[in-house]
Design an enzyme around this catalytic site. Structure first.
Site, mmCIF file in Angstrom:
data_model
loop_
_atom_site.group_PDB
_atom_site.id
_atom_site.type_symbol
_atom_site.label_atom_id
_atom_site.label_comp_id
_atom_site.label_asym_id
_atom_site.label_seq_id
_atom_site.Cartn_x
_atom_site.Cartn_y
_atom_site.Cartn_z
ATOM 1 N N CYS A 110 -16.436 3.323 0.779
ATOM 2 C CA CYS A 110 -15.361 2.396 1.161
ATOM 3 C C CYS A 110 -14.826 2.663 2.563
ATOM 4 O O CYS A 110 -14.090 1.827 3.096
ATOM 5 C CB CYS A 110 -14.238 2.435 0.136
ATOM 6 S SG CYS A 110 -13.310 3.981 0.091
ATOM 7 N N ASP A 116 -17.075 8.672 -1.814
ATOM 8 C CA ASP A 116 -15.865 8.488 -1.015
ATOM 9 C C ASP A 116 -15.557 9.818 -0.339
ATOM 10 O O ASP A 116 -16.135 10.856 -0.667
ATOM 11 C CB ASP A 116 -14.705 8.038 -1.906
ATOM 12 C CG ASP A 116 -13.530 7.464 -1.116
ATOM 13 O OD1 ASP A 116 -13.632 7.361 0.124
ATOM 14 O OD2 ASP A 116 -12.513 7.125 -1.744
ATOM 15 N N ARG A 148 0.885 -1.174 0.000
ATOM 16 C CA ARG A 148 0.000 0.000 0.000
ATOM 17 C C ARG A 148 0.915 1.213 0.000
ATOM 18 O O ARG A 148 1.626 1.470 0.980
ATOM 19 C CB ARG A 148 -0.895 -0.023 1.247
ATOM 20 C CG ARG A 148 -1.873 1.150 1.368
ATOM 21 C CD ARG A 148 -2.644 1.008 2.672
ATOM 22 N NE ARG A 148 -3.550 2.108 2.930
ATOM 23 C CZ ARG A 148 -4.841 2.138 2.607
ATOM 24 N NH1 ARG A 148 -5.370 1.097 1.988
ATOM 25 N NH2 ARG A 148 -5.593 3.170 2.897
ATOM 26 N N ARG A 183 -13.999 -6.882 2.236
ATOM 27 C CA ARG A 183 -12.581 -6.726 1.931
ATOM 28 C C ARG A 183 -11.836 -8.006 2.323
ATOM 29 O O ARG A 183 -10.942 -8.468 1.607
ATOM 30 C CB ARG A 183 -12.001 -5.519 2.688
ATOM 31 C CG ARG A 183 -12.418 -4.165 2.183
ATOM 32 C CD ARG A 183 -11.783 -3.832 0.840
ATOM 33 N NE ARG A 183 -10.329 -3.855 0.890
ATOM 34 C CZ ARG A 183 -9.569 -2.843 1.322
ATOM 35 N NH1 ARG A 183 -10.130 -1.716 1.737
ATOM 36 N NH2 ARG A 183 -8.253 -2.945 1.317
ATOM 37 N N HIS A 186 -7.303 1.494 -6.628
ATOM 38 C CA HIS A 186 -7.557 0.705 -5.414
ATOM 39 C C HIS A 186 -8.374 -0.536 -5.803
ATOM 40 O O HIS A 186 -9.558 -0.657 -5.460
ATOM 41 C CB HIS A 186 -8.319 1.554 -4.410
ATOM 42 C CG HIS A 186 -8.330 1.009 -3.013
ATOM 43 N ND1 HIS A 186 -7.696 -0.161 -2.653
ATOM 44 C CD2 HIS A 186 -8.939 1.473 -1.876
ATOM 45 C CE1 HIS A 186 -7.894 -0.384 -1.367
ATOM 46 N NE2 HIS A 186 -8.632 0.582 -0.878
ATOM 47 N N GLN A 199 -10.466 -2.867 -3.179
ATOM 48 C CA GLN A 199 -11.718 -2.311 -2.694
ATOM 49 C C GLN A 199 -12.859 -2.626 -3.652
ATOM 50 O O GLN A 199 -13.960 -2.999 -3.243
ATOM 51 C CB GLN A 199 -11.606 -0.789 -2.528
ATOM 52 C CG GLN A 199 -12.891 -0.126 -2.063
ATOM 53 C CD GLN A 199 -13.319 -0.603 -0.687
ATOM 54 O OE1 GLN A 199 -12.559 -0.493 0.263
ATOM 55 N NE2 GLN A 199 -14.537 -1.130 -0.581
#
Length: 308
Positions: free
Chosen positions: A266, A225, A107, A294, A134, A137
């Site tokens: 998310c 988001d 990450r 996830r 991402h 996700q």
């Protein structure tokens, strides 16, 4: 080498296999304590390096728990622990780690770090997030939508707000899973034209609609988001709030979507900014299933990467 770097770089059949595996593994855990190992432990004897240059809650916990449930072990490393790209090149770090571990999840900020790690590693590399995309996700989001509403192919997804890294991976997924996507947000925050073009080339209908009410008409799924990053200055936060306020997902906006339209975020969320608590805690919200998934989606991704 089965790297999982971006959704558009992975074959649709493999993506579908991962979603099906994730669903099967989730169902197989029915009633089992959350921390308990799976009956099937395909990662037994495997070591997974989890590298975090960015702070994380869901990514760190879900990958760590997922590896343990599948019988493997994790080594959690921060960018400061490794001086990634400073005390040693990314390429050399990748070569060294490949002698110690079976799988690397990273990450990071710059996409180039991820790509260089994958280029030089002798083990699979997973994109746990970059500033540009991402994918993990969105695999969880696809799993969540389909367990509530069935196949996502042919559905209308609406992204409201900032065309950020999560939005980018949704565009990648549109082309690979066969759904349509409408982006509604200020022109300054449009998603990358390259990603819009990729999705359209794959056959998906991708629209840019400035009016959020028009955008959500007929939506099967509405997604948003956070508007700001933890690293943004106060002046940047104020400017972004002013731009994005018309795109808040609230009850009035959701009323223009289909009655059974789902809502996703998310997380982490700034309640009453990008979405209201009434929507987040409302009957159409699946944000907690989305967060849990996830774990299941990433377990499937890891199995695919390792071929187990």
């Amino acid at each position: 080498m089965n790297h999982f770097l971006d959704i558009h770089k992975t074959a649709p059949a493999d993506l579908r296999s991962m979603i099906d595996t994730a669903n099967a593994m989730k169902q197989a855990r029915n009633g089992r304590p959350r921390g308990a190992a799976d009956d099937d432990t395909p990662l037994a004897g495997q070591m997974v390096a989890l590298i975090f240059e960015k702070p994380s809650t869901r990514t760190r916990v879900s990958f760590d728990v997922g590896v343990r449930q599948m019988g493997g072990e994790t080594m959690v490393l921060s960018g400061t622990d490794m001086q990634l790209g400073h005390g040693e090149t990314i390429a050399d770090t990748a070569r060294v780690l490949s002698r110690y571990v079976d799988l690397i999840m990273i990450r990071t900020f710059d996409e180039s770090v991820l790509l260089e790690m994958a280029d030089y590693a002798d083990v699979p590399v997973i994109n746990g997030l970059t500033d540009r995309t991402h994918p993990c996700q969105i695999m969880a989001d696809i799993l969540t939508y389909e367990e509530h509403r069935g196949p996502i192919a042919g559905k209308k997804v609406v992204w409201s707000g900032d065309g950020n890294n999560v939005c980018a991976s949704f565009l990648h997924a549109a082309g690979q899973f066969g759904f349509d996507l409408t982006f509604t947000g200020p022109a300054q925050l449009d998603p990358e034209a390259e990603f819009v073009g990729l999705a359209r080339k794959s056959g998906s209908t991708i629209e840019i609609e400035r009016d959020p009410v028009k955008a959500v008409e007929g939506a099967d799924l509405v997604v948003t988001d956070t508007w700001v990053s933890m690293h943004d200055s106060q002046s940047t936060k104020e400017r972004r709030h002013n731009m994005l306020r018309p795109y808040q997902v609230n009850e009035a906006l959701m009323a223009h979507a289909k009655p059974d339209a789902l809502f996703m975020h998310c997380l982490p969320a700034h309640r009453e900014d990008e979405a209201t608590s009434a929507v987040m805690d409302g009957p159409n919200s699946v944000i907690w299933d989305e967060a849990e998934n996830r774990l299941h989606a990433q377990k499937a991704v890891m199995r695919w990467c390792l071929g187990v």
